[in-house]
Design a protein around this motif. Structure first.
Motif, PDB file in Angstrom:
ATOM      1  N   GLN A  98       0.842  -1.190   0.000  1.00  0.00           N
ATOM      2  CA  GLN A  98       0.000   0.000   0.000  1.00  0.00           C
ATOM      3  C   GLN A  98       0.887   1.253   0.000  1.00  0.00           C
ATOM      4  O   GLN A  98       1.946   1.275   0.643  1.00  0.00           O
ATOM      5  N   PRO A  99       0.479   2.306  -0.720  1.00  0.00           N
ATOM      6  CA  PRO A  99       1.288   3.534  -0.752  1.00  0.00           C
ATOM      7  C   PRO A  99       1.625   4.070   0.632  1.00  0.00           C
ATOM      8  O   PRO A  99       2.718   4.594   0.845  1.00  0.00           O
ATOM      9  N   GLU A 100       0.696   3.935   1.589  1.00  0.00           N
ATOM     10  CA  GLU A 100       0.959   4.426   2.942  1.00  0.00           C
ATOM     11  C   GLU A 100       2.135   3.687   3.576  1.00  0.00           C
ATOM     12  O   GLU A 100       2.931   4.272   4.314  1.00  0.00           O
ATOM     13  N   LEU A 101       2.271   2.393   3.283  1.00  0.00           N
ATOM     14  CA  LEU A 101       3.383   1.618   3.837  1.00  0.00           C
ATOM     15  C   LEU A 101       4.714   2.065   3.238  1.00  0.00           C
ATOM     16  O   LEU A 101       5.732   2.076   3.930  1.00  0.00           O
ATOM     17  N   VAL A 102       4.693   2.415   1.960  1.00  0.00           N
ATOM     18  CA  VAL A 102       5.914   2.907   1.320  1.00  0.00           C
ATOM     19  C   VAL A 102       6.334   4.233   1.954  1.00  0.00           C
ATOM     20  O   VAL A 102       7.515   4.465   2.232  1.00  0.00           O
ATOM     21  N   ALA A 103       5.351   5.111   2.209  1.00  0.00           N
ATOM     22  CA  ALA A 103       5.655   6.394   2.852  1.00  0.00           C
ATOM     23  C   ALA A 103       6.217   6.171   4.255  1.00  0.00           C
ATOM     24  O   ALA A 103       7.155   6.876   4.679  1.00  0.00           O
ATOM     25  N   GLU A 104       5.680   5.205   4.979  1.00  0.00           N
ATOM     26  CA  GLU A 104       6.199   4.894   6.316  1.00  0.00           C
ATOM     27  C   GLU A 104       7.631   4.372   6.231  1.00  0.00           C
ATOM     28  O   GLU A 104       8.468   4.679   7.095  1.00  0.00           O
ATOM     29  N   PHE A 105       7.921   3.589   5.211  1.00  0.00           N
ATOM     30  CA  PHE A 105       9.275   3.070   5.026  1.00  0.00           C
ATOM     31  C   PHE A 105      10.263   4.208   4.759  1.00  0.00           C
ATOM     32  O   PHE A 105      11.377   4.230   5.301  1.00  0.00           O
ATOM     33  N   VAL A 106       9.856   5.169   3.918  1.00  0.00           N
ATOM     34  CA  VAL A 106      10.719   6.324   3.647  1.00  0.00           C
ATOM     35  C   VAL A 106      10.933   7.127   4.927  1.00  0.00           C
ATOM     36  O   VAL A 106      12.045   7.587   5.212  1.00  0.00           O
ATOM     37  N   ASP A 107       9.883   7.284   5.725  1.00  0.00           N
ATOM     38  CA  ASP A 107       9.995   8.003   6.984  1.00  0.00           C
ATOM     39  C   ASP A 107      10.971   7.299   7.914  1.00  0.00           C
ATOM     40  O   ASP A 107      11.806   7.940   8.575  1.00  0.00           O
ATOM     41  N   ALA A 108      10.899   5.968   7.967  1.00  0.00           N
ATOM     42  CA  ALA A 108      11.827   5.205   8.809  1.00  0.00           C
ATOM     43  C   ALA A 108      13.257   5.369   8.310  1.00  0.00           C
ATOM     44  O   ALA A 108      14.199   5.457   9.116  1.00  0.00           O
ATOM     45  N   PHE A 109      13.434   5.444   6.993  1.00  0.00           N
ATOM     46  CA  PHE A 109      14.762   5.627   6.425  1.00  0.00           C
ATOM     47  C   PHE A 109      15.358   6.974   6.811  1.00  0.00           C
ATOM     48  O   PHE A 109      16.556   7.082   7.097  1.00  0.00           O
ATOM     49  N   THR A 110      14.525   8.018   6.812  1.00  0.00           N
ATOM     50  CA  THR A 110      15.034   9.343   7.172  1.00  0.00           C
ATOM     51  C   THR A 110      15.505   9.384   8.627  1.00  0.00           C
ATOM     52  O   THR A 110      16.432  10.118   8.964  1.00  0.00           O
ATOM     53  N   LEU A 111      14.856   8.590   9.485  1.00  0.00           N
ATOM     54  CA  LEU A 111      15.236   8.567  10.900  1.00  0.00           C
ATOM     55  C   LEU A 111      16.433   7.665  11.162  1.00  0.00           C
ATOM     56  O   LEU A 111      17.266   7.965  12.015  1.00  0.00           O
ATOM     57  N   ASP A 112      16.513   6.550  10.439  1.00  0.00           N
ATOM     58  CA  ASP A 112      17.580   5.579  10.682  1.00  0.00           C
ATOM     59  C   ASP A 112      17.940   4.885   9.370  1.00  0.00           C
ATOM     60  O   ASP A 112      17.483   3.771   9.105  1.00  0.00           O
ATOM     61  N   PRO A 113      18.759   5.533   8.528  1.00  0.00           N
ATOM     62  CA  PRO A 113      19.079   4.952   7.222  1.00  0.00           C
ATOM     63  C   PRO A 113      19.697   3.562   7.303  1.00  0.00           C
ATOM     64  O   PRO A 113      19.357   2.675   6.515  1.00  0.00           O
ATOM     65  N   ALA A 114      20.598   3.370   8.247  1.00  0.00           N
ATOM     66  CA  ALA A 114      21.289   2.091   8.327  1.00  0.00           C
ATOM     67  C   ALA A 114      20.391   0.964   8.822  1.00  0.00           C
ATOM     68  O   ALA A 114      20.596  -0.200   8.478  1.00  0.00           O
ATOM     69  N   GLY A 115      19.400   1.304   9.639  1.00  0.00           N
ATOM     70  CA  GLY A 115      18.581   0.275  10.263  1.00  0.00           C
ATOM     71  C   GLY A 115      17.254   0.007   9.589  1.00  0.00           C
ATOM     72  O   GLY A 115      16.470  -0.815  10.082  1.00  0.00           O
ATOM     73  N   SER A 116      16.967   0.682   8.483  1.00  0.00           N
ATOM     74  CA  SER A 116      15.664   0.513   7.828  1.00  0.00           C
ATOM     75  C   SER A 116      15.772  -0.468   6.669  1.00  0.00           C
ATOM     76  O   SER A 116      16.652  -0.357   5.823  1.00  0.00           O
TER      77      SER A 116
END
Length: 201
Positions: free
Chosen positions: A107-125
């Motif tokens: 779902q597009p919302e899940l992709v947006a959440e993944f990008v948000d997680a990447f911005t907070l922790d690039p190495a751990g996402s």
């Protein structure tokens, strides 16, 4: 796309993948993420033959600067789903990819959440291991059906994914300006000198 598909199917796959990417871009824009470009098209081999389908979303230079200064964006393939890639150097050679492991068409919302997680922790996402949900060049009819829910409700207005994305982009920034203009009265006043042409713009 090998022998299973004709040019018309290749074009339709690209169109539907583009609309799916536009739906993801809409969620990113709503979250305030700096999306700039959405593209889609056939996935070629070295000889230029269509093999499958892919789509991409790019971020602004400001977003890229926050993550090393190299090229950085979202990439979707019809076999592995979404990943966030980073690239360095003048040739923009990919230096790392993060896969959410959420399936071929999350779902597009899940992709947006993944990008948000990447911005907070690039190495751990996500994971650095590329998944495989579909065999390249196979089952195009099933993929077309899976992408169908992301076609626009009013196709006569937004038949082309790029047109749809341009409209999403315009409305997102229009809403941002409206929200800024309707901010609470307690917001400090700022005096700004504008030329008439700038004010009109």
């Amino acid at each position: 796309m090998a022998s299973e598909t004709e040019p018309q199917m290749s074009a339709e796959l690209s169109r539907r993948a583009g609309h799916y990417a536009a739906a993801v871009a809409e969620c990113l824009l709503a979250a305030g993420l700096p999306v700039t470009i959405q593209s889609c098209g056939p996935w070629h081999d070295g000889d230029g033959e269509d093999l499958d389908v892919e789509a991409g979303i790019s971020f602004t230079q400001a977003f890229q600067d926050q993550h090393g200064g190299g090229d950085c964006g979202l990439h979707w393939t019809g076999t592995s789903g979404w990943c966030i890639y980073t690239a360095e150097g003048p040739d923009r050679h990919p230096s790392g990819s993060h896969w959410p492991g959420a399936g071929l068409l999350p779902q597009p919302e899940l992709v947006a959440e993944f990008v948000d997680a990447f911005t907070l922790d690039p190495a751990g996402s996500g994971s650095g291991e590329q998944p495989s949900y579909r065999r390249e060049g196979q089952d195009f009819t099933l993929l077309l059906d899976a992408l169908a829910p992301y076609l626009p409700a009013r196709p006569f207005l937004f038949e082309d994914p790029q047109t749809r994305f341009a409209d999403l982009h315009r409305r997102a920034y229009d809403n941002r300006v409206r929200q800024a203009l309707s901010s609470p009265a307690s917001t400090p006043l700022t005096h700004l000198h504008l030329r008439q042409g700038e004010l009109t713009a």
